[in-house]
Design a protein around this motif. Structure first.
Motif, PDB file in Angstrom:
ATOM      1  N   MET A 169       0.837  -1.196   0.000  1.00  0.00           N
ATOM      2  CA  MET A 169       0.000   0.000   0.000  1.00  0.00           C
ATOM      3  C   MET A 169       0.876   1.250   0.000  1.00  0.00           C
ATOM      4  O   MET A 169       1.882   1.301   0.706  1.00  0.00           O
ATOM      5  CB  MET A 169      -0.921  -0.016   1.221  1.00  0.00           C
ATOM      6  N   ARG A 170       0.460   2.247  -0.782  1.00  0.00           N
ATOM      7  CA  ARG A 170       1.210   3.504  -0.902  1.00  0.00           C
ATOM      8  C   ARG A 170       0.295   4.694  -0.674  1.00  0.00           C
ATOM      9  O   ARG A 170      -0.915   4.583  -0.744  1.00  0.00           O
ATOM     10  CB  ARG A 170       1.812   3.634  -2.298  1.00  0.00           C
ATOM     11  N   ASN A 171       0.937   5.835  -0.472  1.00  0.00           N
ATOM     12  CA  ASN A 171       0.227   7.111  -0.304  1.00  0.00           C
ATOM     13  C   ASN A 171      -0.788   7.051   0.836  1.00  0.00           C
ATOM     14  O   ASN A 171      -1.907   7.528   0.711  1.00  0.00           O
ATOM     15  CB  ASN A 171      -0.454   7.543  -1.603  1.00  0.00           C
ATOM     16  N   ILE A 172      -0.391   6.463   1.934  1.00  0.00           N
ATOM     17  CA  ILE A 172      -1.268   6.354   3.099  1.00  0.00           C
ATOM     18  C   ILE A 172      -1.118   7.637   3.917  1.00  0.00           C
ATOM     19  O   ILE A 172      -0.004   8.033   4.264  1.00  0.00           O
ATOM     20  CB  ILE A 172      -0.896   5.131   3.958  1.00  0.00           C
ATOM     21  N   SER A 173      -2.243   8.254   4.229  1.00  0.00           N
ATOM     22  CA  SER A 173      -2.193   9.483   5.020  1.00  0.00           C
ATOM     23  C   SER A 173      -1.844   9.150   6.471  1.00  0.00           C
ATOM     24  O   SER A 173      -1.966   8.014   6.920  1.00  0.00           O
ATOM     25  CB  SER A 173      -3.544  10.205   4.955  1.00  0.00           C
ATOM     26  N   GLY A 174      -1.418  10.161   7.211  1.00  0.00           N
ATOM     27  CA  GLY A 174      -1.101   9.976   8.623  1.00  0.00           C
ATOM     28  C   GLY A 174      -2.300   9.498   9.417  1.00  0.00           C
ATOM     29  O   GLY A 174      -2.183   8.640  10.306  1.00  0.00           O
ATOM     30  N   LYS A 175      -3.460  10.048   9.106  1.00  0.00           N
ATOM     31  CA  LYS A 175      -4.702   9.635   9.788  1.00  0.00           C
ATOM     32  C   LYS A 175      -5.000   8.162   9.523  1.00  0.00           C
ATOM     33  O   LYS A 175      -5.361   7.414  10.434  1.00  0.00           O
ATOM     34  CB  LYS A 175      -5.854  10.511   9.295  1.00  0.00           C
ATOM     35  N   ASP A 176      -4.841   7.739   8.282  1.00  0.00           N
ATOM     36  CA  ASP A 176      -5.116   6.345   7.945  1.00  0.00           C
ATOM     37  C   ASP A 176      -4.084   5.408   8.566  1.00  0.00           C
ATOM     38  O   ASP A 176      -4.430   4.304   8.998  1.00  0.00           O
ATOM     39  CB  ASP A 176      -5.173   6.156   6.434  1.00  0.00           C
ATOM     40  N   PHE A 177      -2.819   5.835   8.633  1.00  0.00           N
ATOM     41  CA  PHE A 177      -1.797   5.019   9.302  1.00  0.00           C
ATOM     42  C   PHE A 177      -2.164   4.812  10.765  1.00  0.00           C
ATOM     43  O   PHE A 177      -2.027   3.713  11.309  1.00  0.00           O
ATOM     44  CB  PHE A 177      -0.431   5.690   9.217  1.00  0.00           C
TER      45      PHE A 177
END
Length: 187
Positions: A169-177
């Motif tokens: 998975m790429r381009n994961i936002s900080g909130k989603d992490f």
């Protein structure tokens, strides 16, 4: 897109169906000379495909919730890009998975996926269960590894061990992490 529920049953597809049938019926009656349509209604035949396409997109676009679960009540991630994934199992359906989206319940995580087409048709869910709970259709989490600040690797395996997926998975936002880390740590 839109829902119109009565007793927890979505009646909007039936309303679209009735509108389409009424439009086709009026057009046929006009063609046969039984009724005369005025004020531009004779062009109703051009609107039937538009209403039909809207009805189909409205039905297909919404995610099918698991039984007894209302997805709007759960925390969820945004679409997370998966440029590559690996599948191991007996039957490969040839599915292209470009994005995944997670919904977090207390003891389960629902993962939906879609391909790269812009209309956002979602498939799934993969139900990721805790290791101590058994579900014949469920998956267990093998690995969730943070690679860097916006990339991660997720591996899931069916509880019988015959099928597994690994998603990069790429381009994961900080909130989603944070959502993924907080909710997958107990799995």
């Amino acid at each position: 897109m839109f829902k119109l529920k009565i007793n927890n049953f979505d009646i909007l597809p039936f309303i679209f169906g009735l509108i389409i049938i009424a439009m086709i019926g009026l057009n046929e009656l006009h063609i046969k000379g039984i009724i005369h349509l005025r004020y531009g209604f004779q062009y109703i035949k051009y609107f039937v495909p538009i209403v039909f396409a809207f009805a189909v997109l409205n039905y297909v676009k919404k995610m099918q919730s698991p039984d007894g679960v209302e997805l709007s009540d759960l925390f969820s991630t945004e679409d997370i890009r998966t440029p590559s994934f690996r599948y191991k199992g007996s039957v490969n359906q040839g599915t292209n998975i470009s994005f995944v989206k997670f919904y977090f319940a207390k003891n389960e995580v629902y993962m939906y996926y879609r391909n790269f087409f812009p209309i956002k048709v979602y498939y799934g869910p993969f139900t990721i269960c805790k290791k101590d709970s058994f579900s014949s259709a469920g998956f267990i989490l093998k690995e969730f590894q943070k690679i860097n600040t916006n990339e991660a690797k997720l591996s899931i395996q069916s509880q019988n061990g015959l099928t597994s997926y690994t998603f990069n998975m790429r381009n994961i936002s900080g909130k989603d992490f944070k959502l993924l880390g907080d909710n997958l740590k107990d799995f």
